[in-house]
Scaffold this active site. Structure first.
Site, mmCIF file in Angstrom:
data_model
loop_
_atom_site.group_PDB
_atom_site.id
_atom_site.type_symbol
_atom_site.label_atom_id
_atom_site.label_comp_id
_atom_site.label_asym_id
_atom_site.label_seq_id
_atom_site.Cartn_x
_atom_site.Cartn_y
_atom_site.Cartn_z
ATOM 1 N N LYS A 164 -2.090 -1.511 -3.960
ATOM 2 C CA LYS A 164 -2.970 -0.351 -3.905
ATOM 3 C C LYS A 164 -2.148 0.925 -3.933
ATOM 4 C CE LYS A 164 -5.854 1.996 -0.646
ATOM 5 N NZ LYS A 164 -6.162 2.161 0.709
ATOM 6 N N LYS A 208 0.863 -1.181 0.000
ATOM 7 C CA LYS A 208 0.000 0.000 0.000
ATOM 8 C C LYS A 208 0.898 1.228 0.000
ATOM 9 C CE LYS A 208 -3.564 2.289 2.724
ATOM 10 N NZ LYS A 208 -4.472 2.175 3.864
HETATM 11 C C1 PBG Z 1 -7.382 3.220 5.445
HETATM 12 C C2 PBG Z 1 -7.602 3.178 3.953
HETATM 13 C C3 PBG Z 1 -7.413 4.183 2.968
HETATM 14 C C4 PBG Z 1 -7.911 3.660 1.774
HETATM 15 C C5 PBG Z 1 -8.331 2.361 2.048
HETATM 16 N N1 PBG Z 1 -8.110 2.081 3.381
HETATM 17 C C6 PBG Z 1 -6.940 5.579 3.068
HETATM 18 C C7 PBG Z 1 -5.587 5.900 3.508
HETATM 19 O O1 PBG Z 1 -4.737 5.037 3.733
HETATM 20 O O2 PBG Z 1 -5.367 7.102 3.675
HETATM 21 C C8 PBG Z 1 -7.984 4.372 0.451
HETATM 22 C C9 PBG Z 1 -9.007 3.861 -0.521
HETATM 23 C C10 PBG Z 1 -9.339 4.771 -1.651
HETATM 24 O O3 PBG Z 1 -8.722 5.829 -1.869
HETATM 25 O O4 PBG Z 1 -10.287 4.434 -2.379
HETATM 26 N N2 PBG Z 1 -6.087 3.351 5.887
#
Ligand code: PBG
Length: 331
Positions: free
Chosen positions: A254, A201
């Site tokens: 992601k 991520k």
């Molecule tokens: C929680 C999380 C996030 C997303 C999914 N889980 C945001 C972040 O890490 O700031 C983003 C999903 C999206 O942008 O569609 N940590």
């Protein structure tokens, strides 16, 4: 002499794409709605549908409305749902995140009763529940304390399992979170609950609209000390390896679009693990904004995007386009 003996060797490629039917038959990549995962933002209250301005068509939903929406998508062939909880009040450790009467826990339970053959995946993180908006507990200096966060994430995962979630997806990017959650689930009698690691991520600018939807923007600083830098591909392989080693059943990359090479590398290095790619909020918002200006065609650009993510190697795609895509694919 006949043409075929003198002509160029590769003069036959266009034959395979001459008609719509041939293009369908010869498709190397096919999208299937069973491979799409629909994310939902669940809030407290009743009859709540708060539209998220930066994500056309997406609303924060109270449990009663979320269930209706999920049933509608399920009837279109969508089997997997990813739930995010947005609490009414927040505190420094995000303690509403593991309460059984919070929106997400109630939504899990209702979905399991009403759509028993759907898979309920839950996002396991604290940023929606903390008043500072970071994904874990803070030290006195204001850093995110990795090890002190692990028991909190474990409590969240157990509360989701207790409510009936079949898959928990830790997204806080704390080292050791998958191992901590696996042993917590096992000790609590939830051996069958799967873990989908948000393994690779990235600290991405494409999460902006999500943070409106989940009300989870960090109140100071950013997430770069725990989420990965966009420069890293080999490090993503290490993150994925670590998650698998700690017990992740499934893995994720992601965002998707700026990381198609990472998706491709993940699939070829870890072919046995189901691979999810998250087509994130900013990727959704971009297409909608351009389409609203009449600059691109929403249906074609969305289907092309999803096809590209699948072709790169994703087995499943988490996407806000799930409902529209299911409708487009049925035609
Ligand atoms: C929680 C999380 C996030 C997303 C999914 N889980 C945001 C972040 O890490 O700031 C983003 C999903 C999206 O942008 O569609 N940590």
């Amino acid at each position: 002499m006949k043409d075929s003996e003198t002509g160029p060797k590769f003069d036959r490629l266009r034959r395979l794409r001459a008609t719509h039917e041939l293009r369908q038959i010869n498709a190397e990549t096919r999208l299937d709605m069973r491979e799409l995962v629909y994310p939902m933002f669940v809030v407290n209250g009743k009859k709540v549908r708060n539209p998220v301005p930066s994500m056309p068509g997406i609303c924060q939903l109270s449990v009663d409305e979320a269930v209706i929406e999920a049933e509608r998508l399920h009837s279109l062939g969508i089997w997997q749902f990813l739930l995010f909880g947005v609490p009414t009040t927040k505190d420094s450790v995000g303690s509403r995140a593991w309460l059984s009467d919070e929106a997400v826990q109630r939504c899990i339970a209702d979905l399991r009763v009403l759509i028993p053959d759907a898979t309920v995946i839950t996002d396991v993180c604290l940023c929606e529940y903390t008043d500072h908006g970071h994904c874990g507990k803070l030290t006195a200096e204001g850093d995110v304390d990795n090890d002190a966060t692990l028991p909190l994430l474990t409590a969240v995962a157990i509360s989701h399992a207790e409510a009936g979630a079949q898959v928990v997806a830790p997204s806080a990017m704390m080292d050791g979170q998958v191992a901590a959650i696996r042993s917590g689930l096992d000790e609590s009698g939830y051996r069958e609950v799967e873990i989908l690691g948000y393994s690779a991520k990235y600290a991405s600018a494409f999460y902006g609209p999500f943070r409106d939807a989940a009300q989870s923007a960090p109140q100071f600083g950013d997430r770069r000390s725990y989420q990965m830098a966009p420069t890293q591909r080999e490090e993503a392989m290490l993150e994925i390896y670590a998650d698998i080693d700690e017990g992740a059943d499934k893995i994720m990359v992601k965002p998707a679009l700026a990381y198609l090479d990472v998706i491709s590398a993940a699939k070829s290095r870890f072919p046995a693990q189901p691979l999810y790619a998250y087509n994130v909020s900013g990727e959704y918002a971009m297409l909608h904004a351009a389409a609203a200006n009449g600059w691109i065609d929403l249906r074609l650009s969305a289907l092309e995007t999803l096809t590209g993510i699948k072709r790169a190697g994703a087995d499943f795609i988490i996407t806000y386009f799930a409902e529209q895509a299911a409708n487009w694919l049925r035609k």
